[in-house]
Design a protein around this motif. Structure first.
Motif, PDB file in Angstrom:
ATOM      1  N   PHE A 166      11.907  -9.759   3.755  1.00 34.25           N
ATOM      2  CA  PHE A 166      13.189 -10.047   4.547  1.00 34.25           C
ATOM      3  C   PHE A 166      14.652  -8.732   3.835  1.00 34.25           C
ATOM      4  N   ASN A 167      13.429  -9.137   2.863  1.00 35.15           N
ATOM      5  CA  ASN A 167      14.539  -7.515   1.840  1.00 35.15           C
ATOM      6  C   ASN A 167      14.229  -6.175   1.860  1.00 35.15           C
ATOM      7  N   GLY A 168      12.701  -6.364   1.927  1.00 32.34           N
ATOM      8  CA  GLY A 168      11.816  -5.331   2.006  1.00 32.34           C
ATOM      9  C   GLY A 168      10.951  -5.354   0.595  1.00 32.34           C
ATOM     10  N   ARG A 169      10.935  -6.119   0.591  1.00 30.90           N
ATOM     11  CA  ARG A 169      10.148  -6.236  -0.560  1.00 30.90           C
ATOM     12  C   ARG A 169       8.354  -6.611   0.051  1.00 30.90           C
ATOM     13  N   THR A 170       7.361  -6.229  -0.600  1.00 35.13           N
ATOM     14  CA  THR A 170       5.992  -6.159  -0.112  1.00 35.13           C
ATOM     15  C   THR A 170       5.128  -7.179  -1.167  1.00 35.13           C
ATOM     16  N   PHE A 171       4.680  -8.369  -0.452  1.00 38.31           N
ATOM     17  CA  PHE A 171       3.967  -8.904  -1.286  1.00 38.31           C
ATOM     18  C   PHE A 171       2.200  -8.923  -0.828  1.00 38.31           C
ATOM     19  N   TYR A 172       1.107  -8.285  -1.477  1.00 39.81           N
ATOM     20  CA  TYR A 172       0.418  -8.479  -1.112  1.00 39.81           C
ATOM     21  C   TYR A 172      -0.889  -9.342  -2.152  1.00 39.81           C
ATOM     22  N   PHE A 173      -1.121 -10.614  -0.589  1.00 44.32           N
ATOM     23  CA  PHE A 173      -1.780 -11.692  -1.037  1.00 44.32           C
ATOM     24  C   PHE A 173      -3.562 -10.975  -0.857  1.00 44.32           C
ATOM     25  N   ASN A 174      -3.545 -10.134  -0.354  1.00 43.79           N
ATOM     26  CA  ASN A 174      -5.223  -9.599   0.122  1.00 43.79           C
ATOM     27  C   ASN A 174      -5.710  -9.037  -1.569  1.00 43.79           C
ATOM     28  N   PRO A 175      -7.120  -9.667  -1.380  1.00 46.55           N
ATOM     29  CA  PRO A 175      -7.648  -8.618  -2.379  1.00 46.55           C
ATOM     30  C   PRO A 175      -7.933  -7.101  -2.372  1.00 46.55           C
ATOM     31  N   ARG A 176      -7.800  -6.408  -3.472  1.00 48.38           N
ATOM     32  CA  ARG A 176      -7.215  -5.187  -3.032  1.00 48.38           C
ATOM     33  C   ARG A 176      -8.438  -4.257  -4.640  1.00 48.38           C
ATOM     34  N   LYS A 177      -8.401  -2.634  -4.009  1.00 49.97           N
ATOM     35  CA  LYS A 177      -9.094  -2.538  -5.252  1.00 49.97           C
ATOM     36  C   LYS A 177      -8.120  -0.697  -5.755  1.00 49.97           C
TER      37      LYS A 177
END
Length: 139
Positions: free
Chosen positions: A128-139
């Motif tokens: 809601f505050n615009g912060r992004t979380f990445y729970f997906n595996p990323r390279k």
């Protein structure tokens, strides 16, 4: 002013999309898990962890649903699903909306539920505050 959070299914997510029914089932699973935690602790944790009932409006069952607060400090959280084109790919998402009447309790529970759904599906979450979380595996 209402606020929105988005759970986007990206590369590495366990699913490519979720229907409204899938989202409801995910929320019910969360409620069941918190009830089991409460049973282990000998406390009615399910009521505190999920103080809502799942409601729909007649004729709009396929577009969105909302959580209606069962306690005075909780009002509403709305859920809907959709898709958009990003980087020449169709990305499906879940939109979680805090309406004008939402309380601070709704926002806290909304954040908690968003994180639960995003983490369990390895999706990307924009809070809601615009912060992004990445729970997906990323390279």
């Amino acid at each position: 002013m209402s606020q929105s959070a988005y759970i986007t299914f990206v590369e590495g997510s366990t699913v490519t999309e979720m229907s409204l029914e899938d989202v409801k089932q995910s929320l019910l699973h969360y409620k069941e898990q918190t009830a089991l935690t409460g049973k282990q602790l000998d406390w009615d944790y399910a009521e505190a962890a999920f103080p809502y009932t799942i409601e729909t409006r007649p004729g709009e069952e396929k577009q969105w649903f909302y959580l209606k607060g069962a306690l005075p400090r909780y009002k509403y959280i709305l859920f809907g699903v959709g898709s958009r084109v990003e980087d020449d790919q169709e990305r499906h998402y879940i939109q979680i909306v805090l309406p004008e009447e939402a309380t601070h309790g709704d926002k806290a529970k909304g954040n908690e539920l968003c994180k639960y759904i995003a983490r369990s599906n390895k999706a990307q979450l924009r809070m809601f505050n615009g912060r992004t979380f990445y729970f997906n595996p990323r390279k």
